[in-house]
Enzyme design. Sequence first.
Site, PDB file in Angstrom:
ATOM      1  N   ARG A  48       2.265  -6.055  10.029  1.00 21.47           N
ATOM      2  CA  ARG A  48       1.632  -5.075  10.404  1.00 21.47           C
ATOM      3  C   ARG A  48       2.155  -4.889  12.020  1.00 21.47           C
ATOM      4  NH1 ARG A  48      -4.275  -6.616   8.232  1.00 21.47           N
ATOM      5  NH2 ARG A  48      -4.208  -5.628   6.097  1.00 21.47           N
ATOM      6  N   ARG A  63      -1.640 -14.358   5.345  1.00 19.74           N
ATOM      7  CA  ARG A  63      -2.320 -13.717   6.268  1.00 19.74           C
ATOM      8  C   ARG A  63      -1.889 -13.813   7.730  1.00 19.74           C
ATOM      9  NH1 ARG A  63      -6.564 -10.016   4.892  1.00 19.74           N
ATOM     10  NH2 ARG A  63      -7.257 -10.524   6.927  1.00 19.74           N
ATOM     11  N   PHE A 108     -15.516   5.285   6.651  1.00 18.12           N
ATOM     12  CA  PHE A 108     -14.129   5.417   6.475  1.00 18.12           C
ATOM     13  C   PHE A 108     -13.782   5.441   5.037  1.00 18.12           C
ATOM     14  CE2 PHE A 108     -14.355   1.275   7.988  1.00 18.12           C
ATOM     15  CZ  PHE A 108     -13.606   0.394   7.101  1.00 18.12           C
ATOM     16  N   LYS A 131       0.856  -1.136   0.089  1.00 20.27           N
ATOM     17  CA  LYS A 131      -0.121   0.101   0.186  1.00 20.27           C
ATOM     18  C   LYS A 131       0.856   1.109   0.042  1.00 20.27           C
ATOM     19  CE  LYS A 131      -3.761  -2.079   2.580  1.00 20.27           C
ATOM     20  NZ  LYS A 131      -4.817  -2.099   3.659  1.00 20.27           N
ATOM     21  N   ASN A 180      -1.950   0.365   6.973  1.00 19.68           N
ATOM     22  CA  ASN A 180      -1.599  -0.647   7.648  1.00 19.68           C
ATOM     23  C   ASN A 180      -0.485  -1.594   6.654  1.00 19.68           C
ATOM     24  OD1 ASN A 180      -3.535  -1.543   6.090  1.00 19.68           O
ATOM     25  ND2 ASN A 180      -4.614  -2.469   7.669  1.00 19.68           N
ATOM     26  N   THR A 232      -5.754  -6.581  11.137  1.00 21.49           N
ATOM     27  CA  THR A 232      -5.888  -5.289  10.352  1.00 21.49           C
ATOM     28  C   THR A 232      -5.115  -4.158  11.283  1.00 21.49           C
ATOM     29  OG1 THR A 232      -8.037  -6.386   9.601  1.00 21.49           O
ATOM     30  CG2 THR A 232      -7.681  -3.930   9.416  1.00 21.49           C
ATOM     31  N   GLU A 247      -8.833 -11.566  -6.905  1.00 20.69           N
ATOM     32  CA  GLU A 247      -7.827 -10.573  -6.853  1.00 20.69           C
ATOM     33  C   GLU A 247      -6.755 -10.495  -7.455  1.00 20.69           C
ATOM     34  OE1 GLU A 247      -6.989 -10.355  -2.514  1.00 20.69           O
ATOM     35  OE2 GLU A 247      -9.218  -9.719  -2.084  1.00 20.69           O
ATOM     36  N   HIS A 276      -1.843  -5.384   1.890  1.00 21.50           N
ATOM     37  CA  HIS A 276      -3.115  -6.133   1.662  1.00 21.50           C
ATOM     38  C   HIS A 276      -2.540  -7.406   1.481  1.00 21.50           C
ATOM     39  CE1 HIS A 276      -6.874  -7.822   0.172  1.00 21.50           C
ATOM     40  NE2 HIS A 276      -6.376  -8.250  -0.810  1.00 21.50           N
TER      41      HIS A 276
HETATM   42  N1  UDP Z   1      -9.730  -0.229   7.072  1.00 17.13           N
HETATM   43  C1  UDP Z   1      -9.709   0.999   7.590  1.00 17.13           C
HETATM   44  N2  UDP Z   1     -10.586   1.172   8.916  1.00 17.13           N
HETATM   45  C2  UDP Z   1     -11.391   0.152   9.402  1.00 17.13           C
HETATM   46  C3  UDP Z   1     -11.026  -1.144   8.796  1.00 17.13           C
HETATM   47  C4  UDP Z   1     -10.500  -1.307   7.805  1.00 17.13           C
HETATM   48  O1  UDP Z   1      -9.317   2.094   7.169  1.00 17.13           O
HETATM   49  O2  UDP Z   1     -11.813   0.420  10.270  1.00 17.13           O
HETATM   50  C5  UDP Z   1      -9.161  -0.414   5.893  1.00 17.13           C
HETATM   51  C6  UDP Z   1      -7.636  -1.042   6.168  1.00 17.13           C
HETATM   52  O3  UDP Z   1      -6.598  -0.351   5.330  1.00 17.13           O
HETATM   53  C7  UDP Z   1      -7.883  -2.546   5.822  1.00 17.13           C
HETATM   54  C8  UDP Z   1      -8.635  -2.250   4.821  1.00 17.13           C
HETATM   55  O4  UDP Z   1      -9.647  -1.298   4.977  1.00 17.13           O
HETATM   56  O5  UDP Z   1      -6.611  -3.270   5.584  1.00 17.13           O
HETATM   57  C9  UDP Z   1      -9.598  -3.484   4.295  1.00 17.13           C
HETATM   58  O6  UDP Z   1     -10.163  -3.806   5.514  1.00 17.13           O
HETATM   59  P1  UDP Z   1     -10.304  -5.358   5.915  1.00 17.13           P
HETATM   60  O7  UDP Z   1     -11.376  -5.400   6.947  1.00 17.13           O
HETATM   61  O8  UDP Z   1     -10.571  -6.228   4.715  1.00 17.13           O
HETATM   62  O9  UDP Z   1      -8.963  -5.811   6.707  1.00 17.13           O
HETATM   63  P2  UDP Z   1      -7.903  -6.553   6.000  1.00 17.13           P
HETATM   64  O10 UDP Z   1      -8.514  -7.692   5.362  1.00 17.13           O
HETATM   65  O11 UDP Z   1      -6.990  -5.763   5.305  1.00 17.13           O
HETATM   66  O12 UDP Z   1      -7.050  -7.150   7.315  1.00 17.13           O
HETATM   67 MG    MG Z   2      -9.617  -7.898   3.917  1.00 17.65          MG
END
Ligand code: UDP
Ligand code: MG
Length: 155
Positions: free
Chosen positions: A102, A85, A57, A9, A112, A91, A126, A115
Amino acid sequence: MQKTLVIFKPSAMERGCVGQILTRFQQKGLIISGLKMMRLDEAILREHYSHLVEKPFFPILLKTMMASPVIVACLAGVDVINVVRMMTGATNGRDAQPGTIRGDFAMSNQENIIHASSSAEDADAEIRRFFKPEEIFEWPPAYMDFIYSTLEIDE
Ligand code: UDP
Ligand code: MG
């Protein structure tokens, strides 16, 4: 062999930690099957983050994901979706375990660093979203017999 998608990112690009993170994946024994730099636009992000478009957001997430070019990587390995993962961590960087990407590089729920695909179905969609078929390389490296048992790679 299973494949997953990682996006470095803008937080990784701006902070100059792409190399360190790619090194972690290579050190683990994962194979780089595809790697390229691109700019994300609103259309691809709406598709990629379709589960989040209604969140308050989302506009800020869109803006930060377009703040710089990104690097997308397709990584291959046995159970690679789950392995990446686990290496990625929770996250929110503040909740992510030390030792995870992270956990070691992020202090934010949004900024973070990477992805990582979260299921086989997502990984498949994807990889097709970010790569053309000819940009994905099937090349089991010569050292594979020292990364896995032959019993593991035959599956
Ligand atoms: N995100 C955010 N605020 C939140 C939750 C998610 O900005 O409260 C963003 C964050 O960059 C995250 C992305 O949205 O990595 C995708 O969210 P997801 O729940 O899919 O988390 P991930 O799979 O990346 O752990
Ligand atoms: Mg996700």
